[in-house]
Design a protein around this motif. Structure first.
Motif, PDB file in Angstrom:
ATOM      1  N   LEU A   1       0.840  -1.205   0.000  1.00 24.27           N
ATOM      2  CA  LEU A   1       0.000   0.000   0.000  1.00 24.27           C
ATOM      3  C   LEU A   1       0.868   1.245   0.000  1.00 24.27           C
ATOM      4  CD1 LEU A   1      -2.716   1.500   0.226  1.00 24.27           C
ATOM      5  CD2 LEU A   1      -2.549   1.182   2.712  1.00 24.27           C
ATOM      6  N   LEU A   2       1.914   1.260   0.817  1.00 24.59           N
ATOM      7  CA  LEU A   2       2.816   2.414   0.851  1.00 24.59           C
ATOM      8  C   LEU A   2       3.477   2.640  -0.508  1.00 24.59           C
ATOM      9  CD1 LEU A   2       4.456   1.908   4.358  1.00 24.59           C
ATOM     10  CD2 LEU A   2       2.963   3.804   3.663  1.00 24.59           C
ATOM     11  N   LYS A   3       3.777   1.562  -1.205  1.00 23.09           N
ATOM     12  CA  LYS A   3       4.426   1.656  -2.517  1.00 23.09           C
ATOM     13  C   LYS A   3       3.450   2.135  -3.600  1.00 23.09           C
ATOM     14  CE  LYS A   3       7.007  -1.143  -5.824  1.00 23.09           C
ATOM     15  NZ  LYS A   3       7.527  -2.476  -6.129  1.00 23.09           N
ATOM     16  N   GLU A   4       2.224   1.583  -3.610  1.00 21.77           N
ATOM     17  CA  GLU A   4       1.240   1.866  -4.663  1.00 21.77           C
ATOM     18  C   GLU A   4       0.341   3.054  -4.364  1.00 21.77           C
ATOM     19  OE1 GLU A   4      -1.169  -1.386  -6.073  1.00 21.77           O
ATOM     20  OE2 GLU A   4       0.360  -2.822  -5.464  1.00 21.77           O
ATOM     21  N   GLY A   5       0.130   3.327  -3.085  1.00 22.38           N
ATOM     22  CA  GLY A   5      -0.826   4.363  -2.705  1.00 22.38           C
ATOM     23  C   GLY A   5      -2.252   3.842  -2.796  1.00 22.38           C
ATOM     24  N   GLY A   6      -3.161   4.636  -2.270  1.00 19.82           N
ATOM     25  CA  GLY A   6      -4.568   4.259  -2.273  1.00 19.82           C
ATOM     26  C   GLY A   6      -5.145   4.126  -3.673  1.00 19.82           C
ATOM     27  N   SER A   7      -4.745   5.023  -4.572  1.00 19.02           N
ATOM     28  CA  SER A   7      -5.258   4.978  -5.949  1.00 19.02           C
ATOM     29  C   SER A   7      -4.841   3.699  -6.656  1.00 19.02           C
ATOM     30  CB  SER A   7      -4.764   6.190  -6.744  1.00 19.02           C
ATOM     31  OG  SER A   7      -5.244   7.369  -6.169  1.00 19.02           O
ATOM     32  N   GLY A   8      -3.612   3.272  -6.406  1.00 20.68           N
ATOM     33  CA  GLY A   8      -3.140   2.029  -7.021  1.00 20.68           C
ATOM     34  C   GLY A   8      -3.903   0.824  -6.529  1.00 20.68           C
TER      35      GLY A   8
END
Length: 106
Positions: free
Chosen positions: A18-25
């Motif tokens: 999640l930290l890598k992709e973010g919420g949008s990812g």
């Protein structure tokens, strides 16, 4: 179309993702999974506390929901709780249905 409430918590590995992709990812990944099975996302929210995100989705059948749940859990990135949701009309139908039931010891 059946509707489901999904409540999920990330494992430490899932949180790193999640930290890598973010919420949008993550939303895009969930949306891709759901739409590939013929469903739609009604709502998706991130949270903190016991659950890291909650969403309400529509899928063609419970088997599709089971397939998503099994695959997500097998990834090791999160744990989920799935609750089938009923409309008011479906509950009305259930209240009118006759059920042969005997309580234990009755």
């Amino acid at each position: 179309m059946p509707k489901f409430l999904i409540q999920a918590s990330y494992t430490p590995e899932g949180t790193k993702g999640l930290l890598k992709e973010g919420g949008s990812g993550r939303r895009a990944a969930v949306e891709r999974t759901v739409t590939e099975l013929g469903g739609t996302i009604e709502a998706l929210y991130f949270a903190f506390g016991e659950d890291d995100f909650v969403c309400v989705i529509d899928l063609p059948d419970p088997v599709s929901m089971a397939a998503i749940s099994l695959t997500a859990t097998a990834s090791g990135a999160l744990t989920t709780r799935v609750t089938p949701l009923l409309t008011v009309e479906e509950v009305d139908q259930a209240t009118r249905r006759q059920v042969a039931f005997r309580a234990p010891g009755a």
